[in-house]
Design a protein around this motif. Sequence first.
Motif, PDB file in Angstrom:
ATOM      1  N   ARG A   1       0.834  -1.206   0.000  1.00 43.72           N
ATOM      2  CA  ARG A   1       0.000   0.000   0.000  1.00 43.72           C
ATOM      3  C   ARG A   1       0.867   1.253   0.000  1.00 43.72           C
ATOM      4  O   ARG A   1       1.854   1.341   0.719  1.00 43.72           O
TER       5      ARG A   1
ATOM      6  N   ARG B   1      -2.028  10.623 -13.495  1.00 41.29           N
ATOM      7  CA  ARG B   1      -3.278  10.031 -13.987  1.00 41.29           C
ATOM      8  C   ARG B   1      -4.088  11.050 -14.791  1.00 41.29           C
ATOM      9  O   ARG B   1      -4.637  10.732 -15.838  1.00 41.29           O
TER      10      ARG B   1
ATOM     11  N   TRP C   1     -10.400  11.825 -14.307  1.00 41.71           N
ATOM     12  CA  TRP C   1      -9.651  10.964 -13.395  1.00 41.71           C
ATOM     13  C   TRP C   1      -8.944  11.783 -12.318  1.00 41.71           C
ATOM     14  O   TRP C   1      -7.907  11.394 -11.810  1.00 41.71           O
TER      15      TRP C   1
ATOM     16  N   PHE D   1      -8.247  13.053  -8.697  1.00 37.89           N
ATOM     17  CA  PHE D   1      -8.425  12.643  -7.309  1.00 37.89           C
ATOM     18  C   PHE D   1      -7.726  13.640  -6.410  1.00 37.89           C
ATOM     19  O   PHE D   1      -6.673  14.157  -6.743  1.00 37.89           O
TER      20      PHE D   1
ATOM     21  N   VAL E   1      -4.954   8.372   1.020  1.00 42.59           N
ATOM     22  CA  VAL E   1      -5.800   7.707   0.019  1.00 42.59           C
ATOM     23  C   VAL E   1      -6.126   8.688  -1.104  1.00 42.59           C
ATOM     24  O   VAL E   1      -5.964   9.897  -0.956  1.00 42.59           O
ATOM     25  N   PHE E   2      -6.602   8.159  -2.220  1.00 46.09           N
ATOM     26  CA  PHE E   2      -7.206   8.977  -3.258  1.00 46.09           C
ATOM     27  C   PHE E   2      -8.649   9.233  -2.826  1.00 46.09           C
ATOM     28  O   PHE E   2      -9.367   8.291  -2.481  1.00 46.09           O
TER      29      PHE E   2
ATOM     30  N   HIS F   1     -12.418  11.087  -3.794  1.00 51.23           N
ATOM     31  CA  HIS F   1     -13.256  11.549  -4.898  1.00 51.23           C
ATOM     32  C   HIS F   1     -14.654  11.735  -4.351  1.00 51.23           C
ATOM     33  O   HIS F   1     -14.978  11.242  -3.266  1.00 51.23           O
TER      34      HIS F   1
ATOM     35  N   GLU G   1     -13.472   6.807  -1.591  1.00 48.98           N
ATOM     36  CA  GLU G   1     -12.022   6.778  -1.488  1.00 48.98           C
ATOM     37  C   GLU G   1     -11.468   5.542  -2.191  1.00 48.98           C
ATOM     38  O   GLU G   1     -12.154   4.534  -2.331  1.00 48.98           O
ATOM     39  N   ALA G   2     -10.197   5.644  -2.611  1.00 45.89           N
ATOM     40  CA  ALA G   2      -9.526   4.519  -3.252  1.00 45.89           C
ATOM     41  C   ALA G   2      -8.153   4.337  -2.624  1.00 45.89           C
ATOM     42  O   ALA G   2      -7.396   5.305  -2.496  1.00 45.89           O
ATOM     43  N   LEU G   3      -7.862   3.122  -2.207  1.00 47.36           N
ATOM     44  CA  LEU G   3      -6.531   2.791  -1.720  1.00 47.36           C
ATOM     45  C   LEU G   3      -5.632   2.594  -2.934  1.00 47.36           C
ATOM     46  O   LEU G   3      -6.072   2.129  -3.979  1.00 47.36           O
ATOM     47  N   VAL G   4      -4.358   2.930  -2.794  1.00 44.86           N
ATOM     48  CA  VAL G   4      -3.402   2.807  -3.891  1.00 44.86           C
ATOM     49  C   VAL G   4      -2.330   1.805  -3.477  1.00 44.86           C
ATOM     50  O   VAL G   4      -1.834   1.844  -2.350  1.00 44.86           O
TER      51      VAL G   4
END
Length: 101
Positions: free
Chosen positions: A25, A39, A47, A49, A55-56, A58, A62-65
Amino acid sequence: MVLTAESTNALGEGDDVVVEGEAVRVTDEAALRTLARLRVEKYGENWTFEVRDGVFAHAVGEALVFRVAPRKAFGFPRGSRTARPAPEFHRLTRVPGSSLL
């Protein structure tokens, strides 16, 4: 961790690629901001964020990377029933001053 990708979104066209490796992560906010900027440059404003609390973020959630260091990869033409394994990857030495991404 297994990561899959395709060379095109058209069904039945292009190549499929599978990459196996350890997923780690990414929470470093400087690295996430760099990735968020790249991105947008590649995929456009849809795209975008924000980076918040590792985290990202939006409007829809949320989005984990994760960063995946590849150990094995193989690819095959879409619609094919066989794949051709590639040799295993070996750990690369990071070049001083290079991006974390």
